[in-house]
Write a protein that holds these residues in place. Structure first.
Motif, mmCIF file in Angstrom:
data_model
loop_
_atom_site.group_PDB
_atom_site.id
_atom_site.type_symbol
_atom_site.label_atom_id
_atom_site.label_comp_id
_atom_site.label_asym_id
_atom_site.label_seq_id
_atom_site.Cartn_x
_atom_site.Cartn_y
_atom_site.Cartn_z
ATOM 1 N N GLN A 14 34.396 32.537 30.923
ATOM 2 C CA GLN A 14 34.720 33.044 29.590
ATOM 3 C C GLN A 14 36.227 33.234 29.447
ATOM 4 O O GLN A 14 36.808 32.920 28.394
ATOM 5 N N TYR A 15 36.868 33.739 30.485
ATOM 6 C CA TYR A 15 38.317 33.941 30.459
ATOM 7 C C TYR A 15 39.054 32.610 30.308
ATOM 8 O O TYR A 15 40.005 32.490 29.538
ATOM 9 N N THR A 16 38.589 31.587 31.033
ATOM 10 C CA THR A 16 39.209 30.265 30.948
ATOM 11 C C THR A 16 39.012 29.661 29.564
ATOM 12 O O THR A 16 39.946 29.072 28.986
ATOM 13 N N PRO A 30 43.213 45.054 32.721
ATOM 14 C CA PRO A 30 42.805 44.320 31.514
ATOM 15 C C PRO A 30 43.966 43.929 30.593
ATOM 16 O O PRO A 30 43.980 42.823 30.047
ATOM 17 N N TYR A 47 43.675 35.284 37.045
ATOM 18 C CA TYR A 47 42.431 36.028 36.854
ATOM 19 C C TYR A 47 42.134 36.910 38.062
ATOM 20 O O TYR A 47 41.770 38.086 37.917
ATOM 21 N N SER A 54 46.512 35.490 30.104
ATOM 22 C CA SER A 54 45.791 34.441 29.385
ATOM 23 C C SER A 54 46.706 33.765 28.373
ATOM 24 O O SER A 54 46.725 32.528 28.247
ATOM 25 N N LYS A 96 38.663 31.265 26.775
ATOM 26 C CA LYS A 96 39.534 31.977 25.846
ATOM 27 C C LYS A 96 40.977 31.477 25.961
ATOM 28 O O LYS A 96 41.677 31.337 24.953
ATOM 29 N N ALA A 127 45.031 40.021 29.770
ATOM 30 C CA ALA A 127 45.120 39.435 28.440
ATOM 31 C C ALA A 127 46.460 38.730 28.250
ATOM 32 O O ALA A 127 46.526 37.632 27.689
ATOM 33 N N GLU A 139 35.276 40.442 32.268
ATOM 34 C CA GLU A 139 34.652 39.216 31.776
ATOM 35 C C GLU A 139 34.637 38.160 32.878
ATOM 36 O O GLU A 139 35.526 38.153 33.731
ATOM 37 N N PRO A 140 33.658 37.269 32.890
ATOM 38 C CA PRO A 140 33.583 36.235 33.922
ATOM 39 C C PRO A 140 34.708 35.217 33.787
ATOM 40 O O PRO A 140 35.308 35.062 32.714
#
Length: 217
Positions: A5-7, A183, A176, A190, A9, A187, A1-2
């Motif tokens: 989008q990760y930020t 992955p 990131y 995050s 989330k 997660a 994911e870019p």
């Protein structure tokens, strides 16, 4: 994911944690007699704050074992701490401090994400700043004379957690890049970043409330 989008989330996790915390705080606040009994214990609010800060400190090296359930339990614990402050301070002070916290948190998060300056060199200063705040909170419970320096300590705490907000936001990008090929770890990273920013928000809020707030009579 870019990265964007990760930020996003990660900040959604922050918002979820804050919702759990404030929901817990309001639920505890509604139990008037329970909170009254707790507040009657000397320095309980300081003890609860120090305990949560120590827990946040010890979790810094637990990213490999980080789980959503752990973060939820931590949010509930901080909600209990916050409920004590909701009882001690006037609601107008709570609202005003919350709005200021949101403003400052948003500004420093944006700075941390957008700046090209490497903020990793701030880590030793932030680390010792956090240790100082924990030590001051503990000593204040045993040395009444330190109370006259409480406002100075609050200003220092505000500065520390403003800096932590920018620092931890920048770490989102570092995690990131480091875990991009993993992955599962990405997660967890995050959740860990969200937990750190969640703590930055709430500690900033509590120090602003202690500095600006009016106590109930």
């Amino acid at each position: 994911e870019p990265l964007g989008q990760y930020t996003a989330k990660t900040f959604l996790w922050v918002m979820l944690g804050l919702l759990i915390t404030f929901g817990t705080a309001l639920a505890c606040r509604m139990s008037y007699f329970t909170i009254y009994a707790l507040v009657s214990v000397p320095y309980l609010h300081l003890l609860a704050l120090v305990a949560t800060m120590i827990l946040s400190f010890t979790m810094a090296r637990r990213i490999e074992r980080m789980r959503v359930s752990t973060a939820v339990l931590f949010s509930v614990l901080f909600g209990f701490t916050l409920s004590i402050y909701l009882f001690v301070y006037e609601i107008e002070s709570v609202i005003w401090s919350f709005l200021l916290t949101g403003l400052y948190f948003g500004a420093l998060s944006a700075y941390g994400f957008l700046t090209r300056r490497d903020m990793s060199n701030l880590r030793p200063f932030l680390f010792f700043g956090l240790l100082f705040l924990i030590a001051f909170g503990l000593l204040s419970m045993f040395i009444p004379g330190l109370a006259m320096f409480d406002r100075v300590a609050c200003l220092f705490g505000i500065a520390v957690f403003l800096a932590y907000t920018a620092y931890d936001t920048q770490k989102i990008k570092a995690f990131y890049q480091y875990y991009a090929s993993y992955p599962d770890m990405l997660a967890k990273a995050s959740i860990f970043s969200a937990l750190q920013l969640y703590l930055d928000f709430l500690n900033l809020f509590l120090y602003l409330l202690r500095f600006l707030g009016n106590r109930r009579r």
